[in-house]
Design a protein around this motif. Structure first.
Motif, PDB file in Angstrom:
ATOM      1  N   LYS A 175     -35.997 -19.451  23.157  1.00  0.00           N
ATOM      2  CA  LYS A 175     -37.453 -19.660  23.247  1.00  0.00           C
ATOM      3  C   LYS A 175     -37.805 -21.132  23.052  1.00  0.00           C
ATOM      4  N   LEU A 176     -37.038 -21.825  22.196  1.00  0.00           N
ATOM      5  CA  LEU A 176     -37.317 -23.238  21.970  1.00  0.00           C
ATOM      6  C   LEU A 176     -37.070 -24.070  23.219  1.00  0.00           C
ATOM      7  N   VAL A 177     -36.081 -23.676  24.027  1.00  0.00           N
ATOM      8  CA  VAL A 177     -35.808 -24.402  25.271  1.00  0.00           C
ATOM      9  C   VAL A 177     -37.039 -24.348  26.166  1.00  0.00           C
ATOM     10  N   ASN A 178     -37.619 -23.139  26.296  1.00  0.00           N
ATOM     11  CA  ASN A 178     -38.836 -23.000  27.110  1.00  0.00           C
ATOM     12  C   ASN A 178     -40.006 -23.766  26.498  1.00  0.00           C
ATOM     13  N   ASP A 179     -40.145 -23.703  25.159  1.00  0.00           N
ATOM     14  CA  ASP A 179     -41.282 -24.358  24.511  1.00  0.00           C
ATOM     15  C   ASP A 179     -41.202 -25.873  24.605  1.00  0.00           C
ATOM     16  N   ILE A 180     -39.996 -26.427  24.436  1.00  0.00           N
ATOM     17  CA  ILE A 180     -39.848 -27.879  24.368  1.00  0.00           C
ATOM     18  C   ILE A 180     -39.716 -28.496  25.762  1.00  0.00           C
ATOM     19  N   PHE A 181     -38.875 -27.891  26.620  1.00  0.00           N
ATOM     20  CA  PHE A 181     -38.584 -28.499  27.920  1.00  0.00           C
ATOM     21  C   PHE A 181     -39.326 -27.838  29.080  1.00  0.00           C
ATOM     22  N   GLY A 182     -39.979 -26.690  28.811  1.00  0.00           N
ATOM     23  CA  GLY A 182     -40.742 -26.015  29.853  1.00  0.00           C
ATOM     24  C   GLY A 182     -39.984 -24.850  30.452  1.00  0.00           C
ATOM     25  N   VAL A 183     -40.734 -23.869  30.969  1.00  0.00           N
ATOM     26  CA  VAL A 183     -40.135 -22.665  31.550  1.00  0.00           C
ATOM     27  C   VAL A 183     -39.250 -22.987  32.755  1.00  0.00           C
ATOM     28  N   PRO A 184     -39.654 -23.907  33.661  1.00  0.00           N
ATOM     29  CA  PRO A 184     -38.751 -24.222  34.795  1.00  0.00           C
ATOM     30  C   PRO A 184     -37.380 -24.721  34.328  1.00  0.00           C
ATOM     31  N   ALA A 185     -37.344 -25.547  33.296  1.00  0.00           N
ATOM     32  CA  ALA A 185     -36.060 -26.029  32.776  1.00  0.00           C
ATOM     33  C   ALA A 185     -35.258 -24.869  32.202  1.00  0.00           C
ATOM     34  N   GLY A 186     -35.945 -23.956  31.504  1.00  0.00           N
ATOM     35  CA  GLY A 186     -35.257 -22.778  30.978  1.00  0.00           C
ATOM     36  C   GLY A 186     -34.689 -21.917  32.090  1.00  0.00           C
ATOM     37  N   ASP A 187     -35.456 -21.749  33.180  1.00  0.00           N
ATOM     38  CA  ASP A 187     -34.970 -20.961  34.319  1.00  0.00           C
ATOM     39  C   ASP A 187     -33.746 -21.611  34.960  1.00  0.00           C
ATOM     40  N   ARG A 188     -33.762 -22.946  35.062  1.00  0.00           N
ATOM     41  CA  ARG A 188     -32.603 -23.629  35.649  1.00  0.00           C
ATOM     42  C   ARG A 188     -31.366 -23.453  34.776  1.00  0.00           C
ATOM     43  N   LEU A 189     -31.563 -23.464  33.465  1.00  0.00           N
ATOM     44  CA  LEU A 189     -30.437 -23.231  32.561  1.00  0.00           C
ATOM     45  C   LEU A 189     -29.877 -21.828  32.759  1.00  0.00           C
ATOM     46  N   LEU A 190     -30.756 -20.827  32.870  1.00  0.00           N
ATOM     47  CA  LEU A 190     -30.296 -19.452  33.077  1.00  0.00           C
ATOM     48  C   LEU A 190     -29.525 -19.317  34.390  1.00  0.00           C
ATOM     49  N   CYS A 191     -30.001 -19.979  35.432  1.00  0.00           N
ATOM     50  CA  CYS A 191     -29.287 -19.929  36.720  1.00  0.00           C
ATOM     51  C   CYS A 191     -27.911 -20.587  36.604  1.00  0.00           C
ATOM     52  N   GLY A 192     -27.831 -21.690  35.846  1.00  0.00           N
ATOM     53  CA  GLY A 192     -26.539 -22.344  35.631  1.00  0.00           C
ATOM     54  C   GLY A 192     -25.572 -21.448  34.882  1.00  0.00           C
ATOM     55  N   VAL A 193     -26.067 -20.751  33.854  1.00  0.00           N
ATOM     56  CA  VAL A 193     -25.220 -19.815  33.100  1.00  0.00           C
ATOM     57  C   VAL A 193     -24.757 -18.680  34.013  1.00  0.00           C
ATOM     58  N   ALA A 194     -25.661 -18.181  34.850  1.00  0.00           N
ATOM     59  CA  ALA A 194     -25.297 -17.101  35.782  1.00  0.00           C
ATOM     60  C   ALA A 194     -24.198 -17.557  36.738  1.00  0.00           C
ATOM     61  N   ASP A 195     -24.283 -18.798  37.234  1.00  0.00           N
ATOM     62  CA  ASP A 195     -23.238 -19.316  38.141  1.00  0.00           C
ATOM     63  C   ASP A 195     -21.891 -19.379  37.418  1.00  0.00           C
ATOM     64  N   LEU A 196     -21.895 -19.802  36.158  1.00  0.00           N
ATOM     65  CA  LEU A 196     -20.629 -19.862  35.407  1.00  0.00           C
ATOM     66  C   LEU A 196     -20.054 -18.464  35.220  1.00  0.00           C
ATOM     67  N   TYR A 197     -20.906 -17.486  34.912  1.00  0.00           N
ATOM     68  CA  TYR A 197     -20.439 -16.103  34.789  1.00  0.00           C
ATOM     69  C   TYR A 197     -19.796 -15.630  36.097  1.00  0.00           C
ATOM     70  N   THR A 198     -20.471 -15.914  37.214  1.00  0.00           N
ATOM     71  CA  THR A 198     -19.979 -15.454  38.512  1.00  0.00           C
ATOM     72  C   THR A 198     -18.605 -16.050  38.817  1.00  0.00           C
ATOM     73  N   LYS A 199     -18.456 -17.357  38.547  1.00  0.00           N
ATOM     74  CA  LYS A 199     -17.156 -18.001  38.807  1.00  0.00           C
ATOM     75  C   LYS A 199     -16.072 -17.452  37.886  1.00  0.00           C
ATOM     76  N   PHE A 200     -16.440 -17.186  36.625  1.00  0.00           N
ATOM     77  CA  PHE A 200     -15.446 -16.754  35.641  1.00  0.00           C
ATOM     78  C   PHE A 200     -14.904 -15.361  35.962  1.00  0.00           C
ATOM     79  N   VAL A 201     -15.773 -14.445  36.374  1.00  0.00           N
ATOM     80  CA  VAL A 201     -15.335 -13.059  36.585  1.00  0.00           C
ATOM     81  C   VAL A 201     -15.031 -12.771  38.047  1.00  0.00           C
ATOM     82  N   SER A 202     -15.069 -13.791  38.901  1.00  0.00           N
ATOM     83  CA  SER A 202     -14.861 -13.589  40.332  1.00  0.00           C
ATOM     84  C   SER A 202     -13.572 -12.795  40.584  1.00  0.00           C
ATOM     85  N   GLY A 203     -13.753 -11.604  41.156  1.00  0.00           N
ATOM     86  CA  GLY A 203     -12.618 -10.757  41.475  1.00  0.00           C
ATOM     87  C   GLY A 203     -12.064  -9.996  40.286  1.00  0.00           C
ATOM     88  N   LYS A 204     -12.598 -10.258  39.073  1.00  0.00           N
ATOM     89  CA  LYS A 204     -12.038  -9.616  37.884  1.00  0.00           C
ATOM     90  C   LYS A 204     -13.053  -8.758  37.149  1.00  0.00           C
TER      91      LYS A 204
END
Length: 860
Positions: A175-204
């Motif tokens: 919540k602090l990420v959204n409060d301090i840096f804004g919701v768009p920045a928080g959304d970009r962070l979530l998308c980055g985490v999702a990309d890392l998850y996708t690469k990590f479990v790819s095929g597994k």
């Protein structure tokens, strides 16, 4: 609904006309003569086109080339394509389908077949899109929660011989990420985490997002989980462009029993992640029997809480508070204990956090408030000393719109003043929704309740929030006290906190005091109240009543001393008279209202005044004191009036000469001896009243020249202060400051934040100007500064730019940037202030037009 748009790509004009005629009644049509032209139309209308009818044999760019281009581009690949060709051979159809076409029709066109296939493909695409919305998280593209559950269930059923784990993650303080840096920045962070998850479990494995900052994946078990794995994962997340010291906690559930619902598996993995929140150096936890036991225990507590409240299993204990100054009992804090019929007494740490999560805490708090009010009423009727008791107000309570009504109803029901009930609100509650907290607490203070900030010193925002919160008392966190006492008396921040509290007129309660050393430390730096095991543990009502009886007995023993102390604190009436009878009569007449001090001569009178000037309400002065000392004392009193303006009633036997001389020297009244005590009473009361009234008038007049919010001059005060400016004060620089974006700040963050910004700017002006400069709030968001004997125009401009820069850098607000603009006019000759302000206003207009947040110097 608007008609759907179809793109017809055909080089033959007649064929285009035929197709348009077939489709015209139900669809809108775009036409292209070749693939190149069709690509241009696609770029312009890609979000509108529902289907493409495509000829294969065309000049410039044929249909196969066009198909290969659009199917390779994700922006166009989802648009269905029907290929039309003169040939009806099977090989042509197979070739078209291999390039990505969805269907194939031969020429000449059959209207019903064309319409049927077009409608079928469009409906199929829309249905797939709708399913896709349910299957995938819109922000990250991972599986949605429901579809993740379904896919995990299918995978476990299809692979009974393979071992799997559920891994869930939780981002701490997202919540602090959204409060301090804004919701768009928080959304970009979530998308980055999702990309890392996708690469990590790819095929597994399979990945999903459960909303907010919770992610989950199903992984086939190929390794042992260890710190290194998750430290590296955390480092990858913090390497993302939008990550700022992000801490992620992971929870693991080893799938052994496949009959457990997938939802419950994920809940257990998240429970494991939450179990290590706030623990430095711990990155993952595995769900095990210990966590399972905790979960079952919480379930049992939840199932029994309603019955426990109805059966009054919850008991109010009281922890005494003592005055550091005299060691006397000063009040208590109400604590709740659960006396369970099977488990016995339960520690609050076991059930309070659970009740805060499930919302039951509001009902338990109200139960405690009622019990405490009933105790206070009972003690009042028994004649015990009316000490206050503090009760906890949880963050869930504050969000109730009717909280003030609930509390007022209770104190009215038990006929108590609101000040008897102190309301403790933990520091962490102030950080979640400060606007609502401030509004609610302000309302409670207006009603007369005393507000305490509990656990001060345990949170990250203490000093920031302390400036904004309406408070009466600070309660220092227990661990904070215990650690600070290890430092020398002149070190640490404990002394600073005490000084800060004094400056803000706050009392300080130190909790958790367990040793004499800690008590002496607090006494040395000036604490007010204390509680802790060194004095007493929390106790039931009956034991606390014993303390109340002891306090009442001690209070009775100290009553004479307190009466003497109160007498010494009363206003002082000095009766300087050589005749003892007059001094004795004055004591009898005024003793109930004043501390009467008699003096038989001038030396005694001056000695009585020495050090007590601030307490003297009036002096009854005999002009016939020995050695003509009466007029000497009168001279001294009149000479003190710049500092101590003490009323004087002169007395003497009838003598016009003495009366006139006394009044000329400055006596406020004269009375002839012998006089009646009734007459003297009226004269003293009248003289004191007139003097007090004059002082009040001067205070009100002074107040009328000040702005209530900033303490700076207002327009009336500025006008009065500018009158004495002389030629030797020239040149004069007049600054007109305007706070940019104040309306946006008020609309976005609330008027309290806007008022705070105005106050901070007023304080900033005071710090960056001289004592001789005139500072005023001109109205709303405008301020005026008048600097006398300004060196030159460049110096004036430099000072204005300095103030604008410092304000921009130091007075930040959440989400809305704070800035100010300034117009400056320098006056070299005496002229009306209004003309100079008008020039500064022109310069300010230009500054705001050119660039908000800057300065402009008027040059004509």
């Amino acid at each position: 609904m608007p008609q759907k748009l179809i793109l017809v790509v055909e080089d033959n004009q007649i064929n285009r006309t035929v197709l348009s005629g077939i489709l015209f009644a139900e669809y809108r049509i775009l036409e292209a003569e070749n693939g190149q032209e069709a690509l241009s139309l696609l770029k312009e209308h890609k979000d509108e086109i529902s289907l493409i009818l495509l000829d294969i044999i065309m000049p410039v760019m044929d249909g196969y080339t066009f198909l290969s281009i659009i199917k390779a581009d994700p922006a166009y690949s989802g648009i269905p394509v029907i290929v039309t060709t003169q040939s009806g051979s099977e090989s042509d159809e197979v070739t078209a389908l291999s390039y990505g076409a969805n269907d194939f029709v031969a020429k000449p066109y059959k209207p019903q077949i064309i319409l049927h296939r077009v409608a079928s493909l469009i409906n199929l695409r829309e249905t797939a899109a709708m399913i896709n919305q349910f299957q995938y998280d819109r922000l990250t593209g991972l599986y949605s929660k429901e579809f993740f559950y379904q896919r995990v269930k299918e995978t476990l059923q299809q692979s009974p011989e393979r071992e799997f784990d559920i891994v869930c993650s939780d981002i701490e303080n997202f919540k602090l990420v959204n409060d301090i840096f804004g919701v768009p920045a928080g959304d970009r962070l979530l998308c980055g985490v999702a990309d890392l998850y996708t690469k990590f479990v790819s095929g597994k494995g399979i990945c999903g997002r459960f909303g907010a900052d919770h992610f989950a994946c199903l992984l086939e078990r190929h390794w042992e989980y260890n710190d290194k794995l998750f430290v590296e994962a955390n480092a990858l997340i913090n390497a993302l462009p939008n990550a700022k010291n992000v801490v992620v906690k992971w929870g693991i559930y080893n799938i052994v029993d496949r009959t457990v619902p997938v939802e419950q598996m994920c809940d257990r993995a998240l429970l494991a992640a939450r179990s290590i929140k706030g623990q430095y150096g711990k990155y993952f936890a595995t769900y095990d029997d210990e966590l399972r036991g905790k979960l079952l225990r919480e379930q049992t507590i939840t199932e029994g809480m309603e019955a426990a409240l109805a059966q009054e299993q919850f008991v109010v204990y009281l922890q005494p508070k003592y005055s550091i100054k005299d060691g006397g009992l000063a009040g208590a804090e109400a604590l709740v204990r659960w006396n369970h019929p099977q488990w016995g007494f339960q520690h609050p740490g076991e059930f309070i956090p659970l009740f805060e999560r499930n919302g039951f805490i509001t009902r338990l708090d109200q139960y405690v408030w009622e019990k405490v009010c009933a105790m206070l009423r009972e003690w009042e009727e028994k004649g015990y000393e009316p000490l206050p008791v503090s009760v906890n107000v949880s963050r869930a309570d504050v969000y109730q719109a009717d909280l003030p009504d609930i509390l007022i109803h209770l104190i009215q029901k038990y006929k108590l003043p609101p000040s008897r009930l102190h309301l403790e609100i933990t520091e962490s509650a102030y950080t979640e929704n400060p606007g609502q907290i401030i509004a609610t607490v302000n309302r409670l203070r207006e009603l007369g309740f005393v507000i305490e900030m509990d656990d001060f010193g345990s949170g990250y925002s203490s000093l920031n929030m302390l400036n904004k919160m309406p408070l009466d008392i600070l309660k220092l966190d227990m661990n904070f006290i215990q650690s600070e006492t290890a430092k020398p008396a002149d070190q640490g921040i404990l002394r600073f906190i005490m000084d800060l509290a004094r400056w803000m007129n706050l009392s300080v309660v130190a909790e958790g005091v367990e040793t004499k050393t800690q008590l002496e430390r607090l006494r040395e730096i000036g604490g007010d109240y204390v509680q802790g095991y060194y004095f007493a543990r929390p106790m039931p009502k009956a034991e606390f009543e014993v303390l109340l009886l002891e306090a009442a007995k001690a209070s009775k023993e100290k009553a004479p001393h307190r009466a003497k102390l109160r007498a010494q604190q009363r206003p002082l009436l000095l009766v300087a008279d050589e005749e003892e009878s007059y001094r004795v009569q004055a004591q009898q007449t005024f003793g109930s209202r004043y501390q009467v001090v008699g003096a038989p001569d001038g030396a005694s009178a001056l000695a009585a005044l020495d050090g007590n000037e601030h307490r003297v309400a009036a002096v009854v002065l005999s002009l016939t004191l020995p050695d003509c000392a009466g007029f000497n004392v009168l001279d001294q009193l009149v000479g003190m009036r710049d500092i101590w303006n003490i009323p004087v009633i002169a007395t003497s036997p009838p003598s016009e000469q003495l009366e006139e001389r006394a009044l000329e020297l400055g006596a406020d009244d004269f009375v002839c001896k012998p006089y009646s005590q009734k007459s003297l009473w009226r004269r003293v009361m009248r003289t004191v009243g007139i003097r007090s009234s004059a002082q009040r008038e001067r205070a009100l007049e002074k107040e009328a020249y000040r702005d209530y919010l900033t303490g700076l001059l207002n327009r009336r005060g500025l006008s009065a202060a500018c009158d004495p400016i002389r030629e030797e004060d020239l040149p004069v620089a007049v600054y007109l400051f305007d706070l940019d974006n104040l309306k946006q700040i008020n609309d976005t963050l609330g008027h309290l934040e806007g008022d705070g910004l105005i106050q901070r700017f007023g304080a900033l002006l005071s710090r960056h100007t001289r004592k001789s400069d005139l500072l005023a709030r001109y109205g709303g968001d405008e301020f005026i500064v008048i600097m006398q004997r300004m060196g030159d125009e460049q110096a004036a401009l430099a000072k204005g730019e300095e103030i604008c820069r410092v304000f921009r850098e130091s007075c930040r607000t959440d989400r809305v940037p704070a800035a100010c603009s300034a117009g400056i006019a320098v006056c070299h000759a005496q002229e009306p202030l209004a003309d100079v302000i008008a020039r500064a206003d022109e310069a300010l207009y230009r500054a705001k037009s050119d660039n908000k947040g800057g300065c402009c110097l008027w040059k004509g």
